[in-house]
Design an enzyme around this catalytic site. Structure first.
Site, PDB file in Angstrom:
ATOM      1  N   SER A  26      27.940  53.704  -2.117  1.00 54.04           N
ATOM      2  CA  SER A  26      28.571  54.743  -2.916  1.00 54.04           C
ATOM      3  C   SER A  26      30.031  54.389  -3.191  1.00 54.04           C
ATOM      4  O   SER A  26      30.697  53.788  -2.345  1.00 54.04           O
ATOM      5  CB  SER A  26      28.504  56.091  -2.176  1.00 54.04           C
ATOM      6  OG  SER A  26      29.358  57.043  -2.771  1.00 54.04           O
ATOM      7  N   GLY A  27      30.531  54.798  -4.354  1.00 54.35           N
ATOM      8  CA  GLY A  27      31.931  54.559  -4.710  1.00 54.35           C
ATOM      9  C   GLY A  27      32.875  55.634  -4.208  1.00 54.35           C
ATOM     10  O   GLY A  27      34.041  55.659  -4.611  1.00 54.35           O
TER      11      GLY A  27
ATOM     12  N   LEU B  41      17.577  57.188  12.916  1.00 59.38           N
ATOM     13  CA  LEU B  41      17.147  56.710  11.599  1.00 59.38           C
ATOM     14  C   LEU B  41      17.240  55.193  11.668  1.00 59.38           C
ATOM     15  O   LEU B  41      18.327  54.632  11.787  1.00 59.38           O
ATOM     16  CB  LEU B  41      18.058  57.254  10.497  1.00 59.38           C
ATOM     17  CG  LEU B  41      17.804  56.710   9.085  1.00 59.38           C
ATOM     18  CD1 LEU B  41      16.432  57.135   8.584  1.00 59.38           C
ATOM     19  CD2 LEU B  41      18.890  57.173   8.123  1.00 59.38           C
TER      20      LEU B  41
ATOM     21  N   VAL C 209      17.632  51.547  10.771  1.00 57.27           N
ATOM     22  CA  VAL C 209      18.192  50.730   9.695  1.00 57.27           C
ATOM     23  C   VAL C 209      18.294  49.273  10.125  1.00 57.27           C
ATOM     24  O   VAL C 209      17.996  48.361   9.366  1.00 57.27           O
ATOM     25  CB  VAL C 209      19.583  51.260   9.268  1.00 57.27           C
ATOM     26  CG1 VAL C 209      20.207  50.334   8.236  1.00 57.27           C
ATOM     27  CG2 VAL C 209      19.472  52.674   8.708  1.00 57.27           C
TER      28      VAL C 209
ATOM     29  N   CYS D  28      22.082  58.164  12.455  1.00 57.98           N
ATOM     30  CA  CYS D  28      21.412  58.924  13.503  1.00 57.98           C
ATOM     31  C   CYS D  28      22.148  60.226  13.748  1.00 57.98           C
ATOM     32  O   CYS D  28      23.082  60.582  13.037  1.00 57.98           O
ATOM     33  CB  CYS D  28      21.375  58.114  14.804  1.00 57.98           C
ATOM     34  SG  CYS D  28      20.757  56.429  14.601  1.00 57.98           S
TER      35      CYS D  28
ATOM     36  N   ASP E 275      23.294  46.551  16.640  1.00 62.86           N
ATOM     37  CA  ASP E 275      24.736  46.782  16.737  1.00 62.86           C
ATOM     38  C   ASP E 275      25.044  47.770  17.862  1.00 62.86           C
ATOM     39  O   ASP E 275      26.158  47.799  18.388  1.00 62.86           O
ATOM     40  CB  ASP E 275      25.314  47.263  15.408  1.00 62.86           C
ATOM     41  CG  ASP E 275      24.666  48.539  14.902  1.00 62.86           C
ATOM     42  OD1 ASP E 275      23.568  48.890  15.349  1.00 62.86           O
ATOM     43  OD2 ASP E 275      25.270  49.190  14.023  1.00 62.86           O
TER      44      ASP E 275
ATOM     45  N   ASN F  58      26.028  57.068  16.607  1.00 64.04           N
ATOM     46  CA  ASN F  58      25.609  57.318  15.226  1.00 64.04           C
ATOM     47  C   ASN F  58      26.463  56.461  14.312  1.00 64.04           C
ATOM     48  O   ASN F  58      27.679  56.573  14.322  1.00 64.04           O
ATOM     49  CB  ASN F  58      25.803  58.807  14.902  1.00 64.04           C
ATOM     50  CG  ASN F  58      25.838  59.124  13.413  1.00 64.04           C
ATOM     51  OD1 ASN F  58      26.542  60.029  12.991  1.00 64.04           O
ATOM     52  ND2 ASN F  58      25.094  58.398  12.603  1.00 64.04           N
ATOM     53  N   GLY F  59      25.848  55.559  13.543  1.00 63.98           N
ATOM     54  CA  GLY F  59      26.632  54.796  12.585  1.00 63.98           C
ATOM     55  C   GLY F  59      26.188  53.359  12.436  1.00 63.98           C
ATOM     56  O   GLY F  59      25.077  52.985  12.812  1.00 63.98           O
ATOM     57  N   GLU F  60      27.076  52.562  11.871  1.00 65.27           N
ATOM     58  CA  GLU F  60      26.841  51.127  11.667  1.00 65.27           C
ATOM     59  C   GLU F  60      28.131  50.372  11.980  1.00 65.27           C
ATOM     60  O   GLU F  60      29.217  50.795  11.573  1.00 65.27           O
ATOM     61  CB  GLU F  60      26.459  50.826  10.210  1.00 65.27           C
ATOM     62  CG  GLU F  60      25.231  51.554   9.704  1.00 65.27           C
ATOM     63  CD  GLU F  60      23.940  51.000  10.259  1.00 65.27           C
ATOM     64  OE1 GLU F  60      23.972  49.952  10.923  1.00 65.27           O
ATOM     65  OE2 GLU F  60      22.884  51.624  10.016  1.00 65.27           O
TER      66      GLU F  60
END
Length: 608
Positions: free
Chosen positions: A376-377, A51, A53, A2, A102, A77-79
């Site tokens: 992603s790595g 956004l 999720v 977000c 969350d 903003n985040g997870e």
């Protein structure tokens, strides 16, 4: 993922300021294309772009909790990757939840532990919490700084947002650039000093920090830092610990209510994560979609260099077939890269590294058509000490950030009086010394070990933030979330104290990680030497940059002309400069074209 924005005014009522707040959130609408939310009170204005999720129905923001007559309001903003465990812990402590989000877990964690709640979080996040009980704002950022957060203090006001552009939408924040900001741009490039937002009087909340603002003043607090201590685990235990941490981290980061995919370059890092994720997908009867990037005529144009040993695509195919993914390779022509050069600059509100960022943005744009979340790595080289510089004396013994050793070309293009005012070498040295002062040393290390620890610190705290900025802005510009398992703070803490020789076991970079991926990847993939993010070798790309720069130079209104030496730039753009040519010219022109557009589009006032 977000975007958040807002401000606190301790002296004035903000109840009727929705117009400004909406302008601030509109500026970052691409970060959250699914929904918007606002909350205004006597002294607080909080805005959110969402956004979706996790928990589409229950995660709307700003989220409120009322205690007596007072509200506690959260914009986030985040997870949170440990939110299920935290939720259960909080329920045991008597908390009741209305949603499965969350966001609500974060809000209740604050209610339970106050400022210390950040010490209970595992995730990627940036948040603003306004607590009417104490009339205090708390701004915080995750351990490694995966999610961005900026702020500007103006008297009794504190203005904040996920991106600088949201702050600039506030009437009291102007786009100004002073000597320090210009020194950052030309002396450090995109790898700016942590906390420094480049624009005058705008700051960044540093990774692992939080800021509080109230009538008692403003305080900066560090809640997480690297601690140096002896690594006592043997090799076998170390390998197993890394493996278990990665498996746990990837499994946590697969949680999403929207489609998830994985980035796959055929290199060790992304291949290993893809293999772990692919196994989980397969156990659930699903196939993991993967994506890679390539360029038109890449096979014909490819040349080996310091960081690129071979083409990615054959290795991508090898890993995809081994893991059993549904793979898509996205191919871009040179003209598409030139055409979109300025998009990442607009996403970051700052000039960046050009083509490498442009292609990443275009890749995310393609991935967004099929998914909302990707693995992603990113960051494995920083935390596993995987770069070649870690064992090269020239870089280990330098009194400058290793990536700046060959940056001398930047000062060549500046006007003489600008060079004199900025003194870029002195500025670079000053910032390096400041970083050294933070370094947590370990008594008893050899001189070489100490230098390698120092190098590791520089990459984790100074280089990695740029990489994370690049990925966050390029992805969020397309309303797409990218997760970075190698940035799990538990893994970073553990790796920090593993001796470099053990990290490089088997006489190969990241040897310890290669052992951890045994059984997940074929041996030839595990033993593939590092090859950096791909770059187009098409001559048409440089030709496009040259043409563009000549157009800039022919326009007397171009702001770059007040800073740069026009004659030198013409030499470069015409391919006539004796030193700055070929790949050196590409990188420099990439950057300078962005600086010119940045100064122009953001209407930046220079105060030198």
């Amino acid at each position: 993922m977000c975007g958040i924005a807002g401000w606190i005014d301790l002296s004035n009522n903000l109840s009727n300021e929705k117009g400004i707040l909406k302008e601030m959130t509109d500026r970052i609408a691409l970060r959250g294309p699914d929904a918007e939310g606002f909350w205004l009170s006597d002294h607080a204005a909080l805005g959110h772009r969402r956004l979706i999720v996790i928990d589409p129905e229950g995660g709307a923001q700003p989220m409120l909790y009322k205690q007596g007559d007072d509200y506690i309001a959260l914009a986030y903003n985040g997870e949170l990757y440990n939110y299920l465990e935290l939720r259960n812990e909080l329920i045991e402590k008597g908390h009741q939840f209305k949603t499965n989000s969350d966001t609500e877990v974060m809000l209740h964690a604050y209610l339970e532990w106050n400022e210390d709640f950040v010490k209970h979080l595992n995730g990627i996040y940036a948040f603003g919490i306004w607590d009417e009980r104490s009339e205090r704002l708390m701004l915080g950022r995750d351990h490694l700084g995966v999610k961005p957060l900026f702020f500007a203090k103006r008297g009794d006001k504190l203005i904040f947002g996920s991106e600088i552009k949201s702050l600039l939408a506030h009437p009291e924040v102007e786009a100004k650039l002073d000597k320090e900001g210009l020194s950052e741009v030309f002396g450090l490039g995109p790898m700016r000093t942590p906390g420094n937002a480049i624009f005058k009087d705008i700051q960044e909340v540093r990774a692992g920090h939080y800021v509080t603002f109230s009538k008692q003043g403003m305080n900066h607090n560090q809640y997480w830092e690297l601690e140096s201590k002896e690594h006592t685990d043997d090799v076998e235990t170390t390998v197993q610990t890394i493996r278990e941490l990665l498996e746990d981290t990837v499994n946590r980061q697969l949680i999403a209510d929207k489609p998830l995919v994985s980035m796959l370059s055929g290199g060790l890092d992304s291949s290993g994560l893809t293999a772990i994720a692919g196994k989980e997908f397969k156990e659930e009867g699903k196939t993991l979609p993967t994506y890679s990037i390539d360029f038109v005529n890449s096979e014909e144009d490819f040349e080996t260099d310091f960081l690129r040993r071979d083409l990615d695509e054959p290795w991508v195919k090898r890993v995809s077939e081994h893991v059993g993914t549904d793979h898509k390779s996205v191919v871009f022509p040179a003209d598409k890269l030139v055409e979109n050069l300025l998009v990442p600059m607009r996403a970051r509100d700052l000039p960046g590294v050009g083509e490498i960022e442009t292609s990443l943005y275009l890749l995310f744009k393609e991935m967004k058509q099929d998914a909302t979340v990707a693995l992603s790595g990113e960051s494995a080289d920083e935390v596993f000490s995987g770069y070649p510089w870690f064992h090269q004396e020239e870089f280990l013994n330098a009194d400058i950030f290793p990536w700046l050793i060959n940056i001398g070309n930047m000062s060549r293009i500046l006007k003489d009086d600008i060079q004199e005012k900025l003194d870029l070498k002195a500025y670079q040295h000053q910032r390096f010394e400041e970083a050294l002062e933070e370094l947590p040393v370990l008594e008893g290390e050899s001189e070489r070990e100490a230098k390698q620890r120092q190098m590791s610190y520089m990459f984790i705290t100074r280089f990695l933030p740029f990489m994370l900025d690049r990925k966050d802005r390029a992805s969020m510009m397309t309303g797409f979330e990218v997760r970075v398992p190698f940035c799990d703070y538990r893994l970073v803490e553990y790796l920090w104290n593993i001796p470099f020789e053990m990290k490089n076991i088997d006489d190969i970079e990241k040897g310890i990680l290669r052992r951890a991926f045994e059984g997940y990847l074929p041996d030839d993939v595990r033993n593939r030497r590092k090859s950096a993010y791909p770059s187009t070798k098409d001559d048409a790309y440089l030709a496009g940059l040259n043409k563009w720069m000549l157009e800039v130079l022919d326009n007397p209104q171009s702001p770059i002309l007040s800073i740069a030496n026009e004659d030198v730039l013409r030499e470069i753009a015409n391919g006539e400069h004796p030193v700055i040519n070929g790949s050196k010219a590409r990188g420099l022109l990439d950057y300078l074209l962005q600086i010119n557009a940045w100064l122009d589009e953001y209407n930046i006032e220079l105060q030198l």
